[in-house]
Design a protein around this motif. Structure first.
Motif, PDB file in Angstrom:
ATOM      1  N   ARG A  38       4.612   5.406   3.283  1.00  0.00           N
ATOM      2  CA  ARG A  38       3.666   6.606   3.816  1.00  0.00           C
ATOM      3  C   ARG A  38       4.246   7.031   5.115  1.00  0.00           C
ATOM      4  NH1 ARG A  38      -2.772   5.818   4.643  1.00  0.00           N
ATOM      5  NH2 ARG A  38      -1.742   4.034   6.118  1.00  0.00           N
ATOM      6  N   ASP A  39       4.200   8.585   5.197  1.00  0.00           N
ATOM      7  CA  ASP A  39       4.668   8.976   6.363  1.00  0.00           C
ATOM      8  C   ASP A  39       3.633  10.232   6.753  1.00  0.00           C
ATOM      9  OD1 ASP A  39       5.391  11.359   5.105  1.00  0.00           O
ATOM     10  OD2 ASP A  39       7.674  10.694   5.126  1.00  0.00           O
ATOM     11  N   PRO A  40       3.943  10.764   7.988  1.00  0.00           N
ATOM     12  CA  PRO A  40       2.827  11.793   8.156  1.00  0.00           C
ATOM     13  C   PRO A  40       2.483  12.972   7.345  1.00  0.00           C
ATOM     14  CG  PRO A  40       3.916  11.327  10.279  1.00  0.00           C
ATOM     15  CD  PRO A  40       4.732  10.679   9.180  1.00  0.00           C
ATOM     16  N   PHE A  41       3.793  13.110   6.521  1.00  0.00           N
ATOM     17  CA  PHE A  41       3.957  14.105   5.333  1.00  0.00           C
ATOM     18  C   PHE A  41       3.423  13.905   4.051  1.00  0.00           C
ATOM     19  CE2 PHE A  41       6.323  14.985   9.087  1.00  0.00           C
ATOM     20  CZ  PHE A  41       5.670  16.200   9.643  1.00  0.00           C
ATOM     21  N   GLY A  42       3.351  12.488   3.889  1.00  0.00           N
ATOM     22  CA  GLY A  42       3.266  11.995   2.271  1.00  0.00           C
ATOM     23  C   GLY A  42       2.758  10.742   2.241  1.00  0.00           C
ATOM     24  N   ASP A  43       2.069  10.463   1.033  1.00  0.00           N
ATOM     25  CA  ASP A  43       1.402   9.267   0.785  1.00  0.00           C
ATOM     26  C   ASP A  43       2.299   8.217   0.323  1.00  0.00           C
ATOM     27  OD1 ASP A  43      -0.690   7.521   0.568  1.00  0.00           O
ATOM     28  OD2 ASP A  43      -1.670   9.292  -0.745  1.00  0.00           O
ATOM     29  N   PHE A  44       1.679   6.997   0.042  1.00  0.00           N
ATOM     30  CA  PHE A  44       2.339   5.968  -0.375  1.00  0.00           C
ATOM     31  C   PHE A  44       3.361   6.072  -1.822  1.00  0.00           C
ATOM     32  CE2 PHE A  44      -1.857   3.851   1.128  1.00  0.00           C
ATOM     33  CZ  PHE A  44      -1.218   3.349   2.266  1.00  0.00           C
ATOM     34  N   VAL A  45       4.519   5.561  -1.728  1.00  0.00           N
ATOM     35  CA  VAL A  45       5.260   5.731  -2.799  1.00  0.00           C
ATOM     36  C   VAL A  45       5.405   4.283  -3.420  1.00  0.00           C
ATOM     37  CG1 VAL A  45       6.464   7.807  -1.710  1.00  0.00           C
ATOM     38  CG2 VAL A  45       7.255   5.510  -1.380  1.00  0.00           C
ATOM     39  N   ARG A  46       5.094   3.159  -2.985  1.00  0.00           N
ATOM     40  CA  ARG A  46       5.213   1.986  -3.479  1.00  0.00           C
ATOM     41  C   ARG A  46       3.821   1.162  -3.454  1.00  0.00           C
ATOM     42  NH1 ARG A  46      10.474   2.436  -0.463  1.00  0.00           N
ATOM     43  NH2 ARG A  46       9.331   1.729   1.413  1.00  0.00           N
ATOM     44  N   PRO A  47       3.806   0.459  -4.489  1.00  0.00           N
ATOM     45  CA  PRO A  47       2.479  -0.414  -4.443  1.00  0.00           C
ATOM     46  C   PRO A  47       2.592  -1.510  -3.471  1.00  0.00           C
ATOM     47  CG  PRO A  47       3.858  -0.965  -6.519  1.00  0.00           C
ATOM     48  CD  PRO A  47       4.542   0.229  -5.505  1.00  0.00           C
ATOM     49  N   VAL A  48       1.307  -2.040  -3.285  1.00  0.00           N
ATOM     50  CA  VAL A  48       1.228  -3.119  -2.180  1.00  0.00           C
ATOM     51  C   VAL A  48       2.232  -4.322  -2.894  1.00  0.00           C
ATOM     52  CG1 VAL A  48      -0.343  -5.014  -1.318  1.00  0.00           C
ATOM     53  CG2 VAL A  48      -0.947  -2.765  -1.660  1.00  0.00           C
ATOM     54  N   LEU A  49       2.842  -4.693  -1.800  1.00  0.00           N
ATOM     55  CA  LEU A  49       3.753  -5.879  -2.065  1.00  0.00           C
ATOM     56  C   LEU A  49       2.983  -7.183  -1.582  1.00  0.00           C
ATOM     57  CD1 LEU A  49       6.557  -6.609  -3.494  1.00  0.00           C
ATOM     58  CD2 LEU A  49       7.628  -6.139  -1.232  1.00  0.00           C
ATOM     59  N   ASN A  50       2.595  -8.098  -2.335  1.00  0.00           N
ATOM     60  CA  ASN A  50       1.827  -9.296  -1.976  1.00  0.00           C
ATOM     61  C   ASN A  50       2.831 -10.124  -0.934  1.00  0.00           C
ATOM     62  OD1 ASN A  50       0.871 -11.970  -2.131  1.00  0.00           O
ATOM     63  ND2 ASN A  50      -0.493 -11.579  -3.573  1.00  0.00           N
ATOM     64  N   PRO A  51       2.176 -10.589   0.175  1.00  0.00           N
ATOM     65  CA  PRO A  51       2.723 -11.477   1.116  1.00  0.00           C
ATOM     66  C   PRO A  51       3.410 -12.628   0.510  1.00  0.00           C
ATOM     67  CG  PRO A  51       0.837 -10.612   2.215  1.00  0.00           C
ATOM     68  CD  PRO A  51       0.875 -10.455   0.583  1.00  0.00           C
ATOM     69  N   LEU A  52       2.864 -13.210  -0.623  1.00  0.00           N
ATOM     70  CA  LEU A  52       3.166 -14.339  -1.187  1.00  0.00           C
ATOM     71  C   LEU A  52       4.817 -14.306  -1.971  1.00  0.00           C
ATOM     72  CD1 LEU A  52       0.312 -16.168  -2.467  1.00  0.00           C
ATOM     73  CD2 LEU A  52       1.087 -16.359  -0.226  1.00  0.00           C
ATOM     74  N   VAL A  53       4.713 -12.799  -2.393  1.00  0.00           N
ATOM     75  CA  VAL A  53       6.033 -12.416  -3.116  1.00  0.00           C
ATOM     76  C   VAL A  53       6.949 -12.413  -2.275  1.00  0.00           C
ATOM     77  CG1 VAL A  53       6.943 -10.732  -4.574  1.00  0.00           C
ATOM     78  CG2 VAL A  53       4.645 -11.598  -4.964  1.00  0.00           C
ATOM     79  N   GLN A  54       6.571 -11.889  -0.979  1.00  0.00           N
ATOM     80  CA  GLN A  54       7.655 -11.489   0.082  1.00  0.00           C
ATOM     81  C   GLN A  54       8.462 -12.762   0.506  1.00  0.00           C
ATOM     82  OE1 GLN A  54       6.603  -8.731   3.194  1.00  0.00           O
ATOM     83  NE2 GLN A  54       4.947  -7.870   2.098  1.00  0.00           N
ATOM     84  N   VAL A  55       7.464 -13.764   0.724  1.00  0.00           N
ATOM     85  CA  VAL A  55       8.021 -15.070   1.228  1.00  0.00           C
ATOM     86  C   VAL A  55       8.888 -15.630   0.106  1.00  0.00           C
ATOM     87  CG1 VAL A  55       7.207 -17.453   1.471  1.00  0.00           C
ATOM     88  CG2 VAL A  55       5.921 -15.976   2.174  1.00  0.00           C
TER      89      VAL A  55
END
Ligand code: GCO
Ligand code: MN
Ligand code: MN
Length: 403
Positions: A38-55
């Motif tokens: 997300r930036d000041p001009f546009g919305d989210f482009v990716r779904p939430v990435l679960n912290p456990l998946v990140q680990v």
């Protein structure tokens, strides 16, 4: 959850010499790979990435650990019960995948309550709330093993210059850091603070905007030994400064407690680009400095994937940061082992030894009078060629891989 964790990796760490390993001490913020574009001009482009998946994924890619803001892990309105459950699951994942949390921090910028700042807000209620939120976040960070606590004053700044006394703002910042240092001592935590400067964004101007300002501020604190800096490549570059030199100055006074690595194209908004993707020469010197001058802390990436990317692109981004760091590390070794470069460096740093005995060490009246009475051959000193063109070209040839 199990399904998520079993999804195959989209990028391979690779098995060549640049493949990251835990010994490299690479870390990522949950907010970095978790950035949704997300930036000041546009919305989210990716779904939430679960912290456990990140680990799991970061561990498989060769990272050593993760950092977080309180609310990256525990949502702002979570109940104590939810908090404890989230922390338990996260701890389990860290354990399962051999990952650590060397650094934690507080989100003092997202919620509207912080729109005029946190520790420097004009409203005493906001300042008191910021202290409460930070103490709780420190407890959370320590519970997960953090030994460094970062303060990035995202909203600690000003838009309407007339609204705040800038000297008062610095005093308020000092009071807050002094108070929190005492809190840490009182709890018996093994925790050091790292202050992260940024010149502007999101505020028009931020207080304590550069590494230099921060170092000067730290020397005015009640517990200066507990406090160092967390410089970020993009932030110093936004101020038109040479990041490498700021980091060197911090290292020289043992104040480089943490570092936020990313990249930036010119003095624009904070671009948080993949490490080493733009300023190749400056990144080379930075890695050389960190590797050769005894920095032992985490190599933390505070960057995110381009907005064009899906999850696979996020892992390409993360792996890219780490591989590029290791490539520069290899280049630094080549630089150190290059006989021609080293001979040139000794010659350059040799110079005229006639007056060497009068330099360095302590002042003495005798030295002063010998210096005052010396006869300098200024024309000879001025006529010297320094061979920097040659040295710099050899450096470029190392970086570009032809030496
Ligand atoms: C930014 C900052 C942040 C901080 C982070 C940790 O410009 O947004 O760099 O990413 O590093 O809040 O304190
Ligand atoms: Mn940062
Ligand atoms: Mn930043």
């Amino acid at each position: 959850m199990t399904d998520l964790l079993n999804k195959p990796l989209t990028s391979e760490a690779g098995s060549d010499q640049f493949a990251p390993t835990k010994a490299d001490k690479f870390t990522f913020g949950l907010w970095t790979v978790g950035n949704r574009g997300r930036d000041p001009f546009g919305d989210f482009v990716r779904p939430v990435l679960n912290p456990l998946v990140q680990v799991k994924k970061l561990s498989e890619l060769g990272a050593w650990g993760l950092n977080f803001h309180d609310n990256d892990l525990v949502p702002f309105n979570a109940t104590p019960f939810e908090r404890d459950r989230i922390v338990k699951d996260f701890k389990q994942a860290l354990n399962d995948y051999g990952m650590v949390v060397p650094m934690a921090t507080t989100n003092l910028f997202f919620h509207p309550v912080f729109k005029d700042g946190a520790f420097t807000a004009v409203d005493p209620g906001v300042r008191a709330y910021a202290l409460q939120k930070t103490m709780r976040a420190i407890d959370l960070g320590v519970e997960l093993g953090a030994e460094t606590y970062v303060f990035w004053g995202g909203r600690e700044g000003v838009d309407a210059e007339a609204s705040k006394d800038p000297m008062e703002a610095v005093k308020r910042m000092r009071e807050a850091i002094n108070f929190l240092c005492e809190y840490v001592k009182d709890q018996g935590y093994n925790l050091r603070f790292a202050l992260e400067p940024k010149p502007n964004e999101p505020r028009t101007d931020t207080y304590l905007p550069t590494v230099g300002h921060m170092l000067a501020f730290i020397s005015t604190l009640d517990n200066p030994d507990m406090v160092g800096v967390n410089p970020e490549v993009a932030h110093e570059s936004m101020a038109g400064l040479n990041f490498y030199q700021g980091v060197a100055q911090a290292l020289e006074v043992n104040k480089l407690f943490h570092i936020d690595l990313n990249d930036q194209k010119g003095p624009r908004y904070d671009q948080d680009l993949r490490f080493g993707s733009e300023s190749i020469k400056n990144s080379f010197f930075l890695v050389k400095l960190l590797e050769e001058k005894g920095y032992t802390g985490p190599r933390a990436f505070d960057a995110h994937a381009y907005r064009t990317e899906d999850e696979a692109g996020v892992w390409d981004f993360a792996l890219g940061c780490m591989r590029t760091y290791n490539m520069f590390k290899e280049k630094a070794k080549r630089f150190a082992a290059d006989a021609e470069i080293q001979a040139l460096l000794s010659e350059i740093n040799g110079g005229d030894q006639t007056y060497g005995g009068l330099l360095g060490g302590k002042y003495s009246p005798e030295k002063a009078s010998r210096l005052k009475g010396s006869d300098f051959d200024v024309d000879k000193l001025a006529s010297r060629g320094y061979k920097y063109e040659k040295l710099d070209q050899l450096t470029i040839e190392i970086i570009l891989g032809v030496r």
